[in-house]
Design a protein around this motif. Structure first.
Motif, PDB file in Angstrom:
ATOM      1  N   VAL A 119       0.853  -1.178   0.000  1.00 40.76           N
ATOM      2  CA  VAL A 119       0.000   0.000   0.000  1.00 40.76           C
ATOM      3  C   VAL A 119       0.891   1.232   0.000  1.00 40.76           C
ATOM      4  O   VAL A 119       1.846   1.314   0.779  1.00 40.76           O
ATOM      5  CB  VAL A 119      -0.921   0.010   1.239  1.00 40.76           C
ATOM      6  N   VAL A 120       0.603   2.186  -0.866  1.00 41.51           N
ATOM      7  CA  VAL A 120       1.344   3.448  -0.914  1.00 41.51           C
ATOM      8  C   VAL A 120       0.568   4.508  -0.142  1.00 41.51           C
ATOM      9  O   VAL A 120      -0.624   4.725  -0.394  1.00 41.51           O
ATOM     10  CB  VAL A 120       1.563   3.923  -2.360  1.00 41.51           C
ATOM     11  N   LEU A 121       1.252   5.150   0.799  1.00 37.22           N
ATOM     12  CA  LEU A 121       0.673   6.277   1.527  1.00 37.22           C
ATOM     13  C   LEU A 121       1.291   7.563   0.996  1.00 37.22           C
ATOM     14  O   LEU A 121       2.523   7.697   0.950  1.00 37.22           O
ATOM     15  CB  LEU A 121       0.957   6.151   3.026  1.00 37.22           C
ATOM     16  N   ALA A 122       0.450   8.507   0.588  1.00 41.90           N
ATOM     17  CA  ALA A 122       0.904   9.845   0.210  1.00 41.90           C
ATOM     18  C   ALA A 122       0.499  10.793   1.327  1.00 41.90           C
ATOM     19  O   ALA A 122      -0.697  10.973   1.599  1.00 41.90           O
ATOM     20  CB  ALA A 122       0.286  10.275  -1.114  1.00 41.90           C
ATOM     21  N   LEU A 123       1.496  11.395   1.986  1.00 42.47           N
ATOM     22  CA  LEU A 123       1.242  12.244   3.148  1.00 42.47           C
ATOM     23  C   LEU A 123       1.998  13.559   2.992  1.00 42.47           C
ATOM     24  O   LEU A 123       3.225  13.571   2.838  1.00 42.47           O
ATOM     25  CB  LEU A 123       1.696  11.535   4.427  1.00 42.47           C
ATOM     26  N   LYS A 124       1.274  14.661   3.028  1.00 38.18           N
ATOM     27  CA  LYS A 124       1.881  15.983   2.947  1.00 38.18           C
ATOM     28  C   LYS A 124       1.523  16.782   4.180  1.00 38.18           C
ATOM     29  O   LYS A 124       0.347  16.911   4.536  1.00 38.18           O
ATOM     30  CB  LYS A 124       1.389  16.723   1.690  1.00 38.18           C
ATOM     31  N   LEU A 125       2.548  17.331   4.843  1.00 36.38           N
ATOM     32  CA  LEU A 125       2.340  18.147   6.026  1.00 36.38           C
ATOM     33  C   LEU A 125       2.285  19.614   5.613  1.00 36.38           C
ATOM     34  O   LEU A 125       3.215  20.140   4.997  1.00 36.38           O
ATOM     35  CB  LEU A 125       3.460  17.906   7.036  1.00 36.38           C
ATOM     36  N   LYS A 126       1.217  20.274   5.968  1.00 40.72           N
ATOM     37  CA  LYS A 126       0.977  21.645   5.523  1.00 40.72           C
ATOM     38  C   LYS A 126       2.022  22.602   6.096  1.00 40.72           C
ATOM     39  O   LYS A 126       2.227  22.665   7.307  1.00 40.72           O
ATOM     40  CB  LYS A 126      -0.424  22.084   5.962  1.00 40.72           C
ATOM     41  N   GLY A 127       2.676  23.324   5.193  1.00 40.32           N
ATOM     42  CA  GLY A 127       3.680  24.294   5.587  1.00 40.32           C
ATOM     43  C   GLY A 127       5.065  23.719   5.734  1.00 40.32           C
ATOM     44  O   GLY A 127       6.024  24.473   5.964  1.00 40.32           O
ATOM     45  N   TYR A 128       5.219  22.389   5.578  1.00 40.46           N
ATOM     46  CA  TYR A 128       6.509  21.743   5.813  1.00 40.46           C
ATOM     47  C   TYR A 128       6.992  20.910   4.628  1.00 40.46           C
ATOM     48  O   TYR A 128       8.196  20.710   4.477  1.00 40.46           O
ATOM     49  CB  TYR A 128       6.435  20.867   7.068  1.00 40.46           C
ATOM     50  N   ASP A 129       6.085  20.406   3.820  1.00 44.07           N
ATOM     51  CA  ASP A 129       6.458  19.584   2.669  1.00 44.07           C
ATOM     52  C   ASP A 129       6.080  20.297   1.384  1.00 44.07           C
ATOM     53  O   ASP A 129       4.969  20.841   1.265  1.00 44.07           O
ATOM     54  CB  ASP A 129       5.750  18.223   2.711  1.00 44.07           C
ATOM     55  N   ALA A 130       6.989  20.281   0.421  1.00 42.93           N
ATOM     56  CA  ALA A 130       6.698  20.873  -0.883  1.00 42.93           C
ATOM     57  C   ALA A 130       5.790  19.981  -1.708  1.00 42.93           C
ATOM     58  O   ALA A 130       5.120  20.448  -2.628  1.00 42.93           O
ATOM     59  CB  ALA A 130       8.000  21.124  -1.641  1.00 42.93           C
ATOM     60  N   ALA A 131       5.764  18.690  -1.392  1.00 46.53           N
ATOM     61  CA  ALA A 131       4.920  17.730  -2.099  1.00 46.53           C
ATOM     62  C   ALA A 131       4.611  16.594  -1.138  1.00 46.53           C
ATOM     63  O   ALA A 131       5.259  16.449  -0.092  1.00 46.53           O
ATOM     64  CB  ALA A 131       5.632  17.197  -3.342  1.00 46.53           C
ATOM     65  N   VAL A 133       4.730  13.093   0.462  1.00 44.95           N
ATOM     66  CA  VAL A 133       5.766  12.070   0.569  1.00 44.95           C
ATOM     67  C   VAL A 133       5.109  10.702   0.399  1.00 44.95           C
ATOM     68  O   VAL A 133       4.166  10.354   1.126  1.00 44.95           O
ATOM     69  CB  VAL A 133       6.472  12.148   1.938  1.00 44.95           C
ATOM     70  N   ARG A 134       5.614   9.928  -0.553  1.00 40.38           N
ATOM     71  CA  ARG A 134       5.035   8.610  -0.824  1.00 40.38           C
ATOM     72  C   ARG A 134       5.906   7.532  -0.196  1.00 40.38           C
ATOM     73  O   ARG A 134       7.088   7.414  -0.515  1.00 40.38           O
ATOM     74  CB  ARG A 134       4.902   8.379  -2.330  1.00 40.38           C
ATOM     75  N   THR A 135       5.306   6.771   0.698  1.00 38.94           N
ATOM     76  CA  THR A 135       6.005   5.650   1.327  1.00 38.94           C
ATOM     77  C   THR A 135       5.172   4.389   1.155  1.00 38.94           C
ATOM     78  O   THR A 135       3.948   4.459   1.005  1.00 38.94           O
ATOM     79  CB  THR A 135       6.244   5.896   2.825  1.00 38.94           C
ATOM     80  N   ARG A 136       5.852   3.253   1.188  1.00 37.69           N
ATOM     81  CA  ARG A 136       5.169   1.970   1.007  1.00 37.69           C
ATOM     82  C   ARG A 136       5.124   1.200   2.313  1.00 37.69           C
ATOM     83  O   ARG A 136       6.028   1.268   3.120  1.00 37.69           O
ATOM     84  CB  ARG A 136       5.866   1.126  -0.063  1.00 37.69           C
ATOM     85  N   GLY A 265      14.280  11.034  -9.154  1.00 42.02           N
ATOM     86  CA  GLY A 265      14.206  12.226  -9.977  1.00 42.02           C
ATOM     87  C   GLY A 265      13.159  13.223  -9.514  1.00 42.02           C
ATOM     88  O   GLY A 265      13.194  14.390  -9.924  1.00 42.02           O
ATOM     89  N   LYS A 266      12.233  12.796  -8.663  1.00 40.18           N
ATOM     90  CA  LYS A 266      11.208  13.712  -8.165  1.00 40.18           C
ATOM     91  C   LYS A 266      11.733  14.641  -7.081  1.00 40.18           C
ATOM     92  O   LYS A 266      11.033  15.570  -6.667  1.00 40.18           O
ATOM     93  CB  LYS A 266      10.004  12.926  -7.643  1.00 40.18           C
ATOM     94  N   GLY A 267      12.944  14.363  -6.593  1.00 38.27           N
ATOM     95  CA  GLY A 267      13.566  15.262  -5.632  1.00 38.27           C
ATOM     96  C   GLY A 267      13.061  15.085  -4.214  1.00 38.27           C
ATOM     97  O   GLY A 267      12.413  14.089  -3.881  1.00 38.27           O
ATOM     98  N   ALA A 268      13.360  16.071  -3.376  1.00 35.80           N
ATOM     99  CA  ALA A 268      13.018  16.007  -1.959  1.00 35.80           C
ATOM    100  C   ALA A 268      11.746  16.800  -1.675  1.00 35.80           C
ATOM    101  O   ALA A 268      11.539  17.889  -2.204  1.00 35.80           O
ATOM    102  CB  ALA A 268      14.153  16.543  -1.109  1.00 35.80           C
ATOM    103  N   ALA A 269      10.904  16.232  -0.823  1.00 33.49           N
ATOM    104  CA  ALA A 269       9.717  16.951  -0.374  1.00 33.49           C
ATOM    105  C   ALA A 269      10.067  17.927   0.731  1.00 33.49           C
ATOM    106  O   ALA A 269       9.453  18.982   0.856  1.00 33.49           O
ATOM    107  CB  ALA A 269       8.661  15.963   0.120  1.00 33.49           C
TER     108      ALA A 269
END
Length: 421
Positions: A119-131, A133-136, A265-269
């Protein structure tokens, strides 16, 4: 009974799906319910997706009742562990949270009706992540008693996790306490919570000190800064290849959090900091200097990536001491002896060896020399010219007009003049 009703996986209608697991809120809150194809694994995957969609909505809306409906109620240990996870995420400033079941990873557990799936979780923290973060992760799903739904019966597969290190965040591992102050998010545990105020103060004031030197680059991933300080070593063990420095030896670390570890290639969040709990009993002077060092890495972000360690670490040390009066800028005991033997700028081998502390100091004073002789703007220009694996000799000649050996000798001479009294 479960086996007899299992066939309903192929017959469940859109109406029943909406009125079942997702009955607590309108179906419009979730992704569209599944349309069945007749392929058993496709149908199972769609029911899994419905379940994780409901889990995502429950986490975002802080709806613990709905959250528990996605879990196998027969496992009290699972319920307790998942309650900790719910409590952890409830403290985070979540902007995006969604799950996706990778249907090509679905595996039937032999002799049962249970299935493993990644399962892939996409989690973005408001004000802290530019995109986001996808983790498995790998979940175990089991049919509900009536056969209409798939329930999560485990979120832990130890062998799979051992084969996929660096895939977890502190809130995945145990209870955390989250504190937020003026653009700084601190993640602590029961052991470090008492020091949260001092840490947040140091990071809050340190951001301005660091930006006064390196500027406020528009390319930074996000404005906020996340700092972790946790006693549990499990998180540190998963940081291989994600840090500037050795997790086992470092008092502080900077963690580049990729958007997706499988697509570099997607870089750092974002760039996050870790403070080892062993430093929390140090004086505010020591903690402040360490925080500013790591903040320099974090706020520079991708700037300087691929440049030699001596300028990345030397610059971080240079910035970390700027707010201190010269008399308070302590030098490691080994620095002068290491400097006396230096014939050139240090490389990765020196930073990984027993005299690493001394080489950090030599690098710091090389940067001190550049800033004093040419100006801070030239020091930052040199960082930019050296990034992406640029030829060091050519960059030094173009920016400073000297060789690496000459630069090392002049940095050591300035350090020795300053401290050898």
């Amino acid at each position: 009974m479960r086996g007899a009703l299992r066939s309903l996986l192929f017959l469940t209608s859109l109406f029943v799906t909406c009125l079942g697991l997702l009955s607590l809120t309108a179906c419009s809150d979730d992704l569209p319910p599944p349309t069945y194809s007749g392929d058993p694994f496709t149908d199972v995957g769609e029911l899994m997706q419905t379940t994780v969609n409901a889990r995502a909505v429950a986490l975002q809306k802080h709806d613990v009742t709905r959250y528990r409906l996605t879990l196998d109620p027969s496992d009290a240990g699972l319920i307790d562990d998942q309650q900790v996870y719910f409590d952890n995420l409830e403290q985070l400033p979540i902007e995006v949270l969604r799950y996706r079941v990778l249907t090509d990873t679905i595996t039937l557990v032999e002799g049962s009706e249970d299935y493993w799936a990644e399962v892939v979780l996409a989690l973005k923290l408001k004000g802290y992540d530019a995109a986001a973060v996808r983790t498995r992760d790998r979940f175990l799903f089991t049919p509900s008693e009536d056969g209409r739904h798939m329930l999560i019966s485990s979120t832990t597969d130890y062998q799979w996790e051992a084969d996929h290190p660096g895939n977890v965040q502190p809130w995945d591992l145990g209870a955390v306490q989250v504190e937020e102050r003026a653009g700084v998010l601190g993640v602590f545990d029961d052991y470090t919570e008492d020091s949260s105020g001092e840490v947040l103060d140091a990071v809050s004031s340190g951001r301005g000190d660091v930006r006064a030197v390196i500027g406020d680059d528009d390319a930074k991933p996000a404005d906020g800064v996340i700092v972790y300080s946790l006693q549990d070593p499990t998180f540190l063990r998963g940081l291989a290849n994600q840090t500037v420095g050795d997790p086992d030896r470092a008092d502080g670390l900077t963690i580049a959090v990729p958007v997706d570890t499988r697509t570099p290639g997607k870089g750092a969040a974002s760039y996050r900091m870790f403070l080892n709990p062993r430093v929390l009993d140090q004086t505010p002077l020591v903690i402040g200097r360490l925080v500013r060092h790591e903040l320099t890495h974090a706020l520079l972000g991708a700037r300087g990536r691929g440049a030699p360690l001596w300028i990345n670490e030397g610059l971080a040390e240079y910035v970390s001491v700027r707010p201190l009066p010269p008399a308070k800028r302590r030098l490691p005991a080994s620095a002068l002896s290491v400097g006396a033997s230096a014939t050139d700028l240090p490389g990765e081998a020196e930073f990984a060896g027993p005299d690493a502390e001394g080489w950090y100091a030599v690098s710091w004073w090389v940067c001190e020399y550049v800033a004093s002789a040419y100006g801070e703007d030239v020091l930052l220009l040199l960082l930019d010219r050296l990034q992406h694996g640029a030829d060091q000799a050519e960059a030094l000649q173009a920016v400073l007009g000297i060789t690496s050996s000459q630069l090392a000798q002049r940095g050591v001479a300035l350090m020795t003049t300053t401290y050898d009294r």
